[in-house]
Design a protein around this motif. Sequence first.
Motif, short mmCIF file in Angstrom:
data_model
loop_
_atom_site.label_atom_id
_atom_site.label_comp_id
_atom_site.label_asym_id
_atom_site.label_seq_id
_atom_site.Cartn_x
_atom_site.Cartn_y
_atom_site.Cartn_z
N VAL A 188 -11.43 -1.22 -1.03
CA VAL A 188 -10.53 -0.42 -1.84
C VAL A 188 -9.65 0.30 -1.04
N MET A 189 -10.12 0.87 0.00
CA MET A 189 -9.56 1.75 0.77
C MET A 189 -8.68 1.17 1.72
N TYR A 190 -9.00 -0.05 1.93
CA TYR A 190 -7.85 -1.00 2.96
C TYR A 190 -6.79 -1.14 2.14
N VAL A 191 -7.09 -1.69 0.76
CA VAL A 191 -5.86 -2.05 -0.06
C VAL A 191 -4.78 -0.77 -0.21
N VAL A 192 -5.48 0.33 -0.61
CA VAL A 192 -4.74 1.71 -0.71
C VAL A 192 -3.71 1.77 0.39
N GLY A 241 0.82 -1.21 0.06
CA GLY A 241 0.03 0.01 0.03
C GLY A 241 1.01 1.12 0.06
N TYR A 242 0.09 2.45 -0.04
CA TYR A 242 1.11 3.61 -0.04
C TYR A 242 1.52 3.88 1.54
N ASP A 243 2.31 4.87 1.42
CA ASP A 243 3.14 5.04 2.66
C ASP A 243 2.09 6.17 3.32
N TYR A 244 2.65 6.45 4.74
CA TYR A 244 1.78 7.10 5.66
C TYR A 244 1.39 8.83 5.39
#
Length: 376
Positions: free
Chosen positions: A304-308, A284-287
């Motif tokens: 979707v949000m969880y995977v992002v 996923g994307y960084d913090y």
Amino acid sequence: MNIWFSWNENKKYINVALACLVTFCILKGKIKLVYSKRNIISFLLLSAAYVSYGFIYERFIGFIAGFSLVPVFFVIICLNSEDKEKCLDYITRWFTYLLIPSLILYLISYVFPIPSVGQVQIDIEYLAYLPYDNYIILVKSLFYLFRFTGPFLEPGHLGMIIMFLLFANRCDFHKWQVIVLFIISLFTLSLASYVLFVLCYFFCMVSIGSKTIYKEFFFSIAFLVATYYISISYNNGHNYINEMIIERLQYDQDKGFSGNNRVFGQIDAYYDFLLNNSRYFWTGYDYKTIQYLAETGSRGTGYVMYVVQYGFGGLLFTSLFYVYYAFRSKCRKYALFFLLFICMVFWQRCYPFWTSWIMCFVWGINSFECRMVNNT
């Protein structure tokens, strides 16, 4: 899903206080635990995923706070079978007792004006909620119009947890609590909870081997068809059921169906980019990226949000507890249908570490296992 007076309280302190209480009870021998292989491995998988989640989401502070719920997870999973069944029945009853007067007050308030005791508003970073009129056992917001929320934040949350309780109780409509909870869920006017009920009921009937499943399925389909034609015909479709439920189920080329409002802003674009980028696919994307998205109004929930946020690696790591516990169940058919139900819920709301999810999943499977033993 927090009750209104805990909305703006620091959840870390609440979790730590609860963890201390649970630890004290364990040390004093007040709780009888079972240290089976399934329980211990399930506990370790869940705890590892949750602590990692806290570290990624809130860095060091989240990592430390993540340990606060570990004793709670330990008791939920390792509690003896008899007490698990009693706790499930106790929670189902008291949740129903809480919602009954709340629903009655909700219905009365639309007939007779009832003064509230004031207003309450949740303070969440990057999110804006309208103030709620506070009636102690009920809160009402103009944002949700006629949708019943009880004393909780969102009608969708309430409907989801009711469906979890119904599944844990195997949709046994011989229990008065199950009947009442189902009726209450109708007043949430939550499209997701209605869809989840259909799945919940069908999965339960198949998993327990109901002899009347085909008859019940036929009448259910007939009821849904009748509801559909009445809603689109009454007042030329200008009614709440058609506008808030039926029309939201229509196909949409971009969103799948028009009621799919799980993510906002740039989340879909970032998700599409992630699918074709090995750097973000698993982690996923960084913090900082997630924080930037939140600050610019891009947010959401569901898979979707969880995977992002955590990538497909995080998704798989999170699911290990649920998959392992289901496959190690003595009533595997029911457990696997419960797992499938959770996957359906996860698609639109991703709260795998909510204790309400975990309790219903673990204790519901345990209850069915006890039922199998008693019937043999």
